[in-house]
Design a protein around this motif. Structure first.
Motif, PDB file in Angstrom:
ATOM      1  N   LEU A  47       0.875  -1.170   0.000  1.00 33.26           N
ATOM      2  CA  LEU A  47       0.000   0.000   0.000  1.00 33.26           C
ATOM      3  C   LEU A  47       0.912   1.219   0.000  1.00 33.26           C
ATOM      4  O   LEU A  47       1.865   1.271   0.780  1.00 33.26           O
ATOM      5  CB  LEU A  47      -0.879   0.037   1.244  1.00 33.26           C
ATOM      6  CG  LEU A  47      -1.986  -0.988   1.330  1.00 33.26           C
ATOM      7  CD1 LEU A  47      -2.645  -0.927   2.706  1.00 33.26           C
ATOM      8  CD2 LEU A  47      -3.008  -0.749   0.240  1.00 33.26           C
ATOM      9  N   VAL A  48       0.619   2.176  -0.863  1.00 27.20           N
ATOM     10  CA  VAL A  48       1.470   3.366  -0.989  1.00 27.20           C
ATOM     11  C   VAL A  48       0.618   4.617  -0.872  1.00 27.20           C
ATOM     12  O   VAL A  48      -0.370   4.764  -1.594  1.00 27.20           O
ATOM     13  CB  VAL A  48       2.202   3.367  -2.352  1.00 27.20           C
ATOM     14  CG1 VAL A  48       3.091   4.592  -2.488  1.00 27.20           C
ATOM     15  CG2 VAL A  48       3.012   2.094  -2.544  1.00 27.20           C
ATOM     16  N   ARG A  49       0.997   5.510   0.048  1.00 26.53           N
ATOM     17  CA  ARG A  49       0.340   6.812   0.145  1.00 26.53           C
ATOM     18  C   ARG A  49       0.761   7.625  -1.063  1.00 26.53           C
ATOM     19  O   ARG A  49       1.939   7.651  -1.418  1.00 26.53           O
ATOM     20  CB  ARG A  49       0.770   7.537   1.421  1.00 26.53           C
ATOM     21  CG  ARG A  49       0.133   8.927   1.543  1.00 26.53           C
ATOM     22  CD  ARG A  49       0.684   9.679   2.736  1.00 26.53           C
ATOM     23  NE  ARG A  49       0.276   9.116   3.993  1.00 26.53           N
ATOM     24  CZ  ARG A  49      -0.839   9.439   4.673  1.00 26.53           C
ATOM     25  NH1 ARG A  49      -1.655  10.344   4.189  1.00 26.53           N
ATOM     26  NH2 ARG A  49      -1.113   8.871   5.816  1.00 26.53           N
ATOM     27  N   VAL A  50      -0.205   8.275  -1.694  1.00 27.38           N
ATOM     28  CA  VAL A  50       0.085   9.116  -2.853  1.00 27.38           C
ATOM     29  C   VAL A  50      -0.655  10.428  -2.713  1.00 27.38           C
ATOM     30  O   VAL A  50      -1.656  10.524  -2.006  1.00 27.38           O
ATOM     31  CB  VAL A  50      -0.319   8.439  -4.187  1.00 27.38           C
ATOM     32  CG1 VAL A  50       0.473   7.165  -4.426  1.00 27.38           C
ATOM     33  CG2 VAL A  50      -1.799   8.153  -4.245  1.00 27.38           C
ATOM     34  N   ASP A  51      -0.158  11.438  -3.381  1.00 33.37           N
ATOM     35  CA  ASP A  51      -0.878  12.698  -3.465  1.00 33.37           C
ATOM     36  C   ASP A  51      -2.196  12.396  -4.157  1.00 33.37           C
ATOM     37  O   ASP A  51      -2.225  11.722  -5.191  1.00 33.37           O
ATOM     38  CB  ASP A  51      -0.044  13.691  -4.278  1.00 33.37           C
ATOM     39  CG  ASP A  51      -0.691  15.044  -4.365  1.00 33.37           C
ATOM     40  OD1 ASP A  51      -1.718  15.158  -5.073  1.00 33.37           O
ATOM     41  OD2 ASP A  51      -0.180  15.985  -3.737  1.00 33.37           O
ATOM     42  N   THR A  52      -3.295  12.853  -3.608  1.00 35.52           N
ATOM     43  CA  THR A  52      -4.610  12.510  -4.161  1.00 35.52           C
ATOM     44  C   THR A  52      -4.749  12.946  -5.614  1.00 35.52           C
ATOM     45  O   THR A  52      -5.411  12.273  -6.400  1.00 35.52           O
ATOM     46  CB  THR A  52      -5.747  13.103  -3.314  1.00 35.52           C
ATOM     47  OG1 THR A  52      -5.538  14.504  -3.157  1.00 35.52           O
ATOM     48  CG2 THR A  52      -5.803  12.440  -1.947  1.00 35.52           C
ATOM     49  N   ALA A  53      -4.115  14.044  -5.991  1.00 39.57           N
ATOM     50  CA  ALA A  53      -4.180  14.506  -7.373  1.00 39.57           C
ATOM     51  C   ALA A  53      -3.391  13.593  -8.308  1.00 39.57           C
ATOM     52  O   ALA A  53      -3.663  13.542  -9.503  1.00 39.57           O
ATOM     53  CB  ALA A  53      -3.652  15.938  -7.467  1.00 39.57           C
ATOM     54  N   GLN A  54      -2.440  12.862  -7.788  1.00 38.68           N
ATOM     55  CA  GLN A  54      -1.576  11.981  -8.569  1.00 38.68           C
ATOM     56  C   GLN A  54      -2.132  10.563  -8.693  1.00 38.68           C
ATOM     57  O   GLN A  54      -1.763   9.830  -9.595  1.00 38.68           O
ATOM     58  CB  GLN A  54      -0.201  11.956  -7.883  1.00 38.68           C
ATOM     59  CG  GLN A  54       0.864  11.171  -8.556  1.00 38.68           C
ATOM     60  CD  GLN A  54       2.151  11.127  -7.735  1.00 38.68           C
ATOM     61  OE1 GLN A  54       2.124  11.157  -6.497  1.00 38.68           O
ATOM     62  NE2 GLN A  54       3.271  11.048  -8.417  1.00 38.68           N
ATOM     63  N   ALA A  55      -3.024  10.179  -7.809  1.00 41.20           N
ATOM     64  CA  ALA A  55      -3.487   8.788  -7.731  1.00 41.20           C
ATOM     65  C   ALA A  55      -4.070   8.279  -9.041  1.00 41.20           C
ATOM     66  O   ALA A  55      -3.711   7.189  -9.508  1.00 41.20           O
ATOM     67  CB  ALA A  55      -4.504   8.635  -6.604  1.00 41.20           C
ATOM     68  N   GLU A  56      -4.959   9.030  -9.650  1.00 44.13           N
ATOM     69  CA  GLU A  56      -5.606   8.583 -10.879  1.00 44.13           C
ATOM     70  C   GLU A  56      -4.593   8.377 -12.000  1.00 44.13           C
ATOM     71  O   GLU A  56      -4.654   7.395 -12.737  1.00 44.13           O
ATOM     72  CB  GLU A  56      -6.664   9.602 -11.301  1.00 44.13           C
ATOM     73  CG  GLU A  56      -7.574   9.089 -12.394  1.00 44.13           C
ATOM     74  CD  GLU A  56      -8.697  10.063 -12.687  1.00 44.13           C
ATOM     75  OE1 GLU A  56      -8.852  10.391 -13.881  1.00 44.13           O
ATOM     76  OE2 GLU A  56      -9.399  10.473 -11.744  1.00 44.13           O
TER      77      GLU A  56
END
Length: 110
Positions: A47-56
């Motif tokens: 599981l990797v935390r990502v910037d929400t804008a980058q996830a898609e």
């Protein structure tokens, strides 16, 4: 959780930041400060935390899949299957993404 993957993640962090490890939801989480950066998943993989804008974009252009917990998509998180983490370089890339998101003041998730 995948103990071999957790050991590899621990080894990668040994080269830099020292995260706190904490079992959570059947996974082993690696926290920087009070924020989880990555976790060796209970379902295997990372599981990797990502910037929400980058996830898609990551889901569209990489091996990342939306992370789910109890049937709900976890905003600001992606899941990478273990088969896509075999090389040290690839694992390091995902740890770097998680570390950046966890240490960024602009990260929208906590």
């Amino acid at each position: 959780y995948d103990r071999q993957l957790a050991a590899r993640v621990r080894e990668m962090f040994a080269d830099g930041m020292a995260p706190r490890e904490q079992p959570m939801f059947g996974a082993l989480a690696f926290l920087l400060g009070d924020r989880m950066a990555v976790a060796a998943s209970a379902d295997g993989g990372l599981l990797v935390r990502v910037d929400t804008a980058q996830a898609e974009q990551l889901v569209r252009t990489t091996a990342a899949q939306p992370a789910e917990m109890r049937g709900r998509t976890m905003r600001g998180w992606v899941h990478i299957d273990a088969e896509h983490l075999r090389s040290r370089r690839r694992l390091g890339e995902w740890i770097a993404i998680g570390t950046e998101a966890a240490t960024s003041a602009s990260s929208a998730t906590t």
